[in-house]
Design a protein around this motif. Structure first.
Motif, short mmCIF file in Angstrom:
data_model
loop_
_atom_site.label_atom_id
_atom_site.label_comp_id
_atom_site.label_asym_id
_atom_site.label_seq_id
_atom_site.Cartn_x
_atom_site.Cartn_y
_atom_site.Cartn_z
N ASP A 114 -26.32 -16.91 -12.10
CA ASP A 114 -25.18 -17.80 -12.35
C ASP A 114 -24.87 -17.98 -13.83
N ALA A 115 -25.75 -17.49 -14.69
CA ALA A 115 -25.51 -17.62 -16.13
C ALA A 115 -24.42 -16.65 -16.58
N PRO A 116 -23.69 -16.98 -17.63
CA PRO A 116 -22.62 -16.08 -18.09
C PRO A 116 -23.16 -14.72 -18.51
N LYS A 117 -22.40 -13.69 -18.20
CA LYS A 117 -22.72 -12.33 -18.64
C LYS A 117 -21.97 -12.06 -19.95
N THR A 118 -22.63 -11.34 -20.85
CA THR A 118 -22.09 -11.17 -22.19
C THR A 118 -22.01 -9.69 -22.56
N TYR A 119 -20.92 -9.32 -23.20
CA TYR A 119 -20.75 -7.96 -23.73
C TYR A 119 -20.38 -8.07 -25.21
N ILE A 120 -21.12 -7.37 -26.05
CA ILE A 120 -20.87 -7.38 -27.50
C ILE A 120 -20.81 -5.94 -27.98
N GLN A 121 -19.74 -5.61 -28.72
CA GLN A 121 -19.66 -4.27 -29.29
C GLN A 121 -19.26 -4.37 -30.76
N ALA A 122 -19.63 -3.34 -31.52
CA ALA A 122 -19.32 -3.29 -32.94
C ALA A 122 -18.80 -1.91 -33.31
N ALA A 123 -18.04 -1.88 -34.42
CA ALA A 123 -17.58 -0.63 -35.03
C ALA A 123 -16.68 0.19 -34.11
N LEU A 124 -15.84 -0.48 -33.32
CA LEU A 124 -14.79 0.25 -32.62
C LEU A 124 -13.89 0.93 -33.66
N HIS A 125 -13.57 0.23 -34.72
CA HIS A 125 -13.09 0.88 -35.94
C HIS A 125 -14.34 1.35 -36.67
N LEU A 154 -17.40 -10.20 -27.18
CA LEU A 154 -17.24 -10.27 -28.63
C LEU A 154 -17.04 -8.86 -29.16
N ASP A 155 -15.88 -8.60 -29.76
CA ASP A 155 -15.58 -7.31 -30.38
C ASP A 155 -15.68 -7.52 -31.88
N LEU A 156 -16.68 -6.92 -32.51
CA LEU A 156 -17.01 -7.20 -33.90
C LEU A 156 -16.31 -6.20 -34.82
N HIS A 157 -15.45 -6.72 -35.68
CA HIS A 157 -14.70 -5.92 -36.64
C HIS A 157 -14.90 -6.51 -38.03
N CYS A 158 -14.15 -6.01 -39.00
CA CYS A 158 -14.02 -6.66 -40.30
C CYS A 158 -12.66 -6.29 -40.86
N ASP A 159 -12.25 -6.99 -41.90
CA ASP A 159 -10.99 -6.69 -42.57
C ASP A 159 -11.31 -5.89 -43.82
N THR A 169 -11.79 -11.03 -30.99
CA THR A 169 -12.05 -10.11 -32.10
C THR A 169 -12.56 -10.93 -33.27
N VAL A 170 -13.80 -10.67 -33.66
CA VAL A 170 -14.41 -11.36 -34.79
C VAL A 170 -14.30 -10.47 -36.02
N GLU A 171 -13.69 -11.01 -37.07
CA GLU A 171 -13.55 -10.28 -38.33
C GLU A 171 -14.64 -10.76 -39.29
N LEU A 172 -15.67 -9.92 -39.45
CA LEU A 172 -16.86 -10.29 -40.22
C LEU A 172 -16.65 -9.97 -41.70
N ARG A 173 -15.72 -10.74 -42.32
CA ARG A 173 -15.41 -10.59 -43.74
C ARG A 173 -14.82 -9.20 -44.03
N GLY A 174 -15.29 -8.53 -45.11
CA GLY A 174 -14.70 -7.28 -45.54
C GLY A 174 -15.59 -6.07 -45.31
N THR A 175 -15.03 -4.88 -45.53
CA THR A 175 -15.77 -3.65 -45.24
C THR A 175 -17.02 -3.50 -46.10
N ARG A 176 -17.02 -4.10 -47.27
CA ARG A 176 -18.18 -3.96 -48.15
C ARG A 176 -19.23 -5.04 -47.93
N ASP A 177 -18.94 -5.99 -47.05
CA ASP A 177 -19.87 -7.10 -46.81
C ASP A 177 -20.92 -6.72 -45.78
N VAL A 178 -21.70 -5.71 -46.12
CA VAL A 178 -22.76 -5.22 -45.23
C VAL A 178 -24.08 -5.43 -45.97
N TYR A 179 -24.67 -6.59 -45.76
CA TYR A 179 -25.90 -6.98 -46.45
C TYR A 179 -26.89 -7.53 -45.43
N PRO A 180 -28.19 -7.35 -45.66
CA PRO A 180 -29.16 -7.83 -44.67
C PRO A 180 -29.12 -9.34 -44.46
#
Length: 353
Positions: A30-41, A145-150, A216-227
Motif C-alpha cells: 500500500d506504500a507509494p511506488k516511486t520512479y526516479i530517472q536522471a540525465a534524460l538530457h 522525479l525526472d532529474l534535469h538541470c538548466d 521535472t527537477v532542475e538541479l541548478r546548472g550543468t557545471r554544478d556536479v559536486y560530491p
C-alpha cells in the motif's frame, strides 16, 4: 537491490544500447511506488550524481528493512544521447539522428493503455523505443522525479498545478528557490506521465491528483556536479521519500516552502534583441526591479551605437541565465520569475524547445 539492463537495439547493424535499472522491492504493497530517472538530457549530470549517492542510501535502508514502497532508479536514462558528441562536445539534448528533443514527443496515452507502449517495439526507432520503455516504467509508479538541470540556475522545478500545493513537500525537502507551475500542454516526460494519470478514466480529466506527483527537477546548472551538492540533494530526496511513506523513518516535519511560486505566464523570458557578445550585469539569484539593466549586447563592438541594453520588464527573481557569452538574435538569455504575468505572448507548453 535488483539491477537489470534494458537492451535497445540500434538503428544500424552492430549497435545496441544498455540501460541499467535499479529496483528495490518494498515491504508494504500500500506504500507509494516511486520512479526516479536522471540525465534524460544526457549532458545534464547533476541528477546522475544525486542518483549515485541516493542509491547508496537506499541500499543501507534496504538492509534495515526500511523500504516500504517499490523504488526504481535509472541514473543515466539516455545511453543514446550519452554517445552523441559533436567535435568533442557532448550534446545530449537533441537526438542527432531525428533532431528531436530527447524530452519531447513522449506518447500521450491514458493510464489503461500503459502496456501498449511495449507492443510491436520493432516498429519504432531506437530513440522512440527508449522513450516508450522509460514511460512504461514511470507509469507503474505513484511518484515520479525526472532529474534535469538548466544552464546556469538556481534549484527549481516544473510542477503541473494538478500537484500543487501538495508537492510543496518536495520543494521544501530539496530547498528549492523557485517552482514553475506548468500547464500540462507539452509532450515532455513529466507531462506525459501526468497526462496518463489525469485521463486514467477515458473521457474524464482529473483536475487534481492527490497522492501522486510527476515533476521535472532542475538541479541548478550543468557545471554544478559536486560530491557535497549531490549528497545534499540525495538527502533531500530521501527526506521526501520518508515524508511520503516510501521509506520508514522518523518523519521530521518539513519546513513550509518559502520560495517563489510562479505559473509559466509569469516567467519573463529575456531574449537577445540582436546577435553579439553578452555582458551580464546581474547574476542568478538576484532580485531585480523593472527597468534594471540586465544585459548589454555588443552587436557592433567599437562603434558608437554598437551596444544594446536589455532591461528588466518587471520586478522578479533571476532563476536562470545562459553560460554562453555570444547570442544569436532572439536567443534566450535569462528566466525571471515574477509576481504578475508577462506582457509577452506565450504559446501553451514549455518555455524552451
Amino acid at each position: 537491490m535488483d539491477i537489470q539492463e534494458i537492451i535497445i537495439a540500434g538503428d544500424t547493424a552492430g549497435i545496441e544500447w544498455r540501460l541499467p535499472v535499479f529496483r528495490f522491492e518494498g515491504k508494504n504493497p500500500d506504500a507509494p511506488k516511486t520512479y526516479i530517472q536522471a540525465a534524460l538530457h544526457a549532458n545534464e549530470l547533476p541528477g546522475t550524481a544525486l542518483a549515485h549517492f541516493l542509491l547508496q542510501r537506499l541500499t543501507e535502508a534496504e538492509k534495515t528493512g526500511a523500504i516500504l514502497g517499490d523504488i526504481t532508479v535509472v541514473p543515466q536514462a539516455n545511453p543514446i544521447g550519452t554517445a552523441q558528441s559533436h567535435f568533442g562536445e557532448l550534446q545530449g539534448r537533441f537526438d542527432l539522428g531525428s533532431r528531436t528533443n530527447f524530452n519531447r514527443d513522449f506518447p500521450l496515452i491514458a493510464l489503461g493503455e500503459r502496456d501498449s507502449l511495449l507492443m510491436e517495439l520493432d516498429r519504432y526507432s531506437a530513440t522512440d523505443r527508449l522513450k516508450r520503455q522509460l514511460l512504461h516504467m514511470a507509469l507503474g509508479a505513484d511518484l515520479m522525479l525526472d532529474l534535469h538541470c538548466d544552464d546556469e540556475a538556481l534549484q527549481y522545478a516544473y510542477i503541473d498545478d494538478a500537484f500543487w500545493p501538495e508537492a510543496s513537500d518536495l520543494a521544501a525537502a530539496l530547498d528549492m528557490e523557485a517552482v514553475f507551475l506548468s500547464d500540462g500542454e507539452s509532450t515532455a516526460f513529466e507531462e506525459a506521465v501526468a497526462y496518463a494519470w489525469k485521463y486514467e478514466t477515458e473521457g474524464q480529466k482529473k483536475a487534481s491528483l492527490p497522492g501522486r506527483l510527476s515533476v521535472t527537477v532542475e538541479l541548478r546548472g550543468t557545471r554544478d556536479v559536486y560530491p557535497d551538492t549531490a549528497r545534499k540533494d540525495a538527502e533531500g530526496v530521501l527526506r521526501f521519500l520518508v515524508a511520503r511513506g516510501v521509506i520508514a523513518g522518523e518523519r521530521a516535519a518539513l519546513p513550509a516552502y518559502g520560495g517563489i511560486v510562479a505559473p509559466l505566464d509569469n516567467i519573463e523570458m529575456i531574449r537577445a534583441p540582436q546577435s553579439g557578445a553578452i555582458l551580464f550585469h546581474r547574476d542568478i539569484g538576484d532580485k531585480v526591479k523593472a527597468g534594471d539593466l540586465l544585459v548589454t549586447i555588443l552587436n557592433r563592438p567599437g562603434q558608437p551605437d554598437g551596444a544594446i541594453e536589455v532591461r528588466a520588464p518587471q520586478d522578479g527573481l533571476i532563476v536562470t541565465r545562459v553560460s554562453t557569452r555570444h547570442a544569436r538574435r532572439r536567443a534566450d538569455l535569462m528566466k525571471i520569475a515574477c509576481e504578475t504575468a508577462s506582457s509577452a505572448a506565450r504559446k501553451p507548453g514549455p518555455l524552451e524547445a
